[in-house]
Design an enzyme around this catalytic site. Structure first.
Site, mmCIF file in Angstrom:
data_model
loop_
_atom_site.group_PDB
_atom_site.id
_atom_site.type_symbol
_atom_site.label_atom_id
_atom_site.label_comp_id
_atom_site.label_asym_id
_atom_site.label_seq_id
_atom_site.Cartn_x
_atom_site.Cartn_y
_atom_site.Cartn_z
ATOM 1 N N THR A 87 0.864 -1.180 0.000
ATOM 2 C CA THR A 87 0.000 0.000 0.000
ATOM 3 C C THR A 87 0.899 1.228 0.000
ATOM 4 O O THR A 87 2.114 1.120 0.206
ATOM 5 C CB THR A 87 -0.904 0.049 1.254
ATOM 6 O OG1 THR A 87 -0.095 0.317 2.409
ATOM 7 C CG2 THR A 87 -1.671 -1.252 1.463
ATOM 8 N N ILE B 236 7.494 -2.290 7.075
ATOM 9 C CA ILE B 236 7.525 -0.829 7.105
ATOM 10 C C ILE B 236 8.143 -0.289 5.817
ATOM 11 O O ILE B 236 9.298 -0.570 5.503
ATOM 12 C CB ILE B 236 8.330 -0.309 8.324
ATOM 13 C CG1 ILE B 236 7.912 -1.053 9.608
ATOM 14 C CG2 ILE B 236 8.188 1.197 8.449
ATOM 15 C CD1 ILE B 236 6.429 -1.039 9.899
ATOM 16 N N LYS B 237 7.327 0.511 5.106
ATOM 17 C CA LYS B 237 7.799 1.055 3.827
ATOM 18 C C LYS B 237 8.411 2.431 4.080
ATOM 19 O O LYS B 237 7.767 3.302 4.674
ATOM 20 C CB LYS B 237 6.599 1.172 2.887
ATOM 21 C CG LYS B 237 6.898 1.015 1.429
ATOM 22 C CD LYS B 237 5.565 0.904 0.691
ATOM 23 C CE LYS B 237 5.730 0.931 -0.783
ATOM 24 N NZ LYS B 237 4.417 1.066 -1.441
ATOM 25 N N VAL B 238 9.646 2.599 3.635
ATOM 26 C CA VAL B 238 10.321 3.892 3.792
ATOM 27 C C VAL B 238 10.936 4.282 2.448
ATOM 28 O O VAL B 238 11.258 3.415 1.631
ATOM 29 C CB VAL B 238 11.432 3.860 4.879
ATOM 30 C CG1 VAL B 238 10.873 3.448 6.227
ATOM 31 C CG2 VAL B 238 12.560 2.939 4.475
#
Ligand code: G3P
Length: 193
Positions: free
Chosen positions: A27, A83-85
């Site tokens: 997402t 965790i998207k960074v």
């Protein structure tokens, strides 16, 4: 190559999940905002009931400490949350700290192999090269996948290569041939629609 769906729409995710093809979900804030009125945390938790695999939830802070704090929070929502960074130096700081805490990350907005190498060295679980957007500026998106796969193979790196910004079914097949571990695709990429 595994297939993830790039969506925060529960109907779409439920449909693709029913086909038995999904290994995960990605997402981003735009996809979350498209689901008007939906709460971020409950959307991610609902997705986790539909798909048993990594579910990427993206941070929005600009600084590494802020991304780290968001990551610590999101990681408590469900064990499958990744965790998207962003692929920035601040993002690397967050990846490094989260990895030390045993929290998996997906480094997104990758446009070159140097970013991919640094993300992996910082401890990223997934790297997300944006092949469609690389193509958009006249560079070879699939060539980028091949470069990253070679760099990782030569370095014995286990970070997963996830082809993102996928625009059509040919991208999916070419990414698989190029050695990507995963492709994340909107439902409209499926040949049945
Ligand atoms: O997977 C990344 C995606 O959400 C962005 O894709 O098509 O807007 O470049 P696109």
């Amino acid at each position: 190559m595994e297939l993830y769906i790039d969506s925060a729409n529960l109907k779409e995710i439920r449909e693709a999940s029913s086909w038995g093809i999904l290994s995960g979900v990605t997402t981003n804030p735009t996809l979350i905002a498209r689901e008007k009125g939906a709460d971020f945390r409950s959307t991610i938790q609902e997705i986790a009931t539909l798909v048993d695999g990594p579910i990427s939830a993206e941070t929005v802070s600009l600084d590494g400490d802020g991304m780290y704090k968001e990551g610590i929070d999101y990681a408590q929502w469900h064990p499958n949350v990744i965790i998207k960074v962003p692929s920035t130096t601040e993002g690397l700081k967050a990846v490094y700290k989260l990895a030390k805490d045993g929290i998996r990350t997906n480094v997104t907005l990758c446009f070159n192999a140097a970013q991919a190498l640094m993300a992996a060295r910082a401890g990223a679980f997934i790297i997300s090269p944006f092949i469609g957007r690389v193509d958009d500026v006249g560079v070879d998106g699939m060539g980028l996948i091949r470069e990253i796969v070679a760099v990782y193979e030569n370095g014995g790196i286990t970070t997963k290569v996830l082809a993102a910004s996928v625009r059509h079914p040919r991208h999916i097949i070419d990414a698989a041939i190029a050695g990507a571990d995963v492709a994340t695709c909107p439902l409209k990429c499926s040949s049945s629609r």
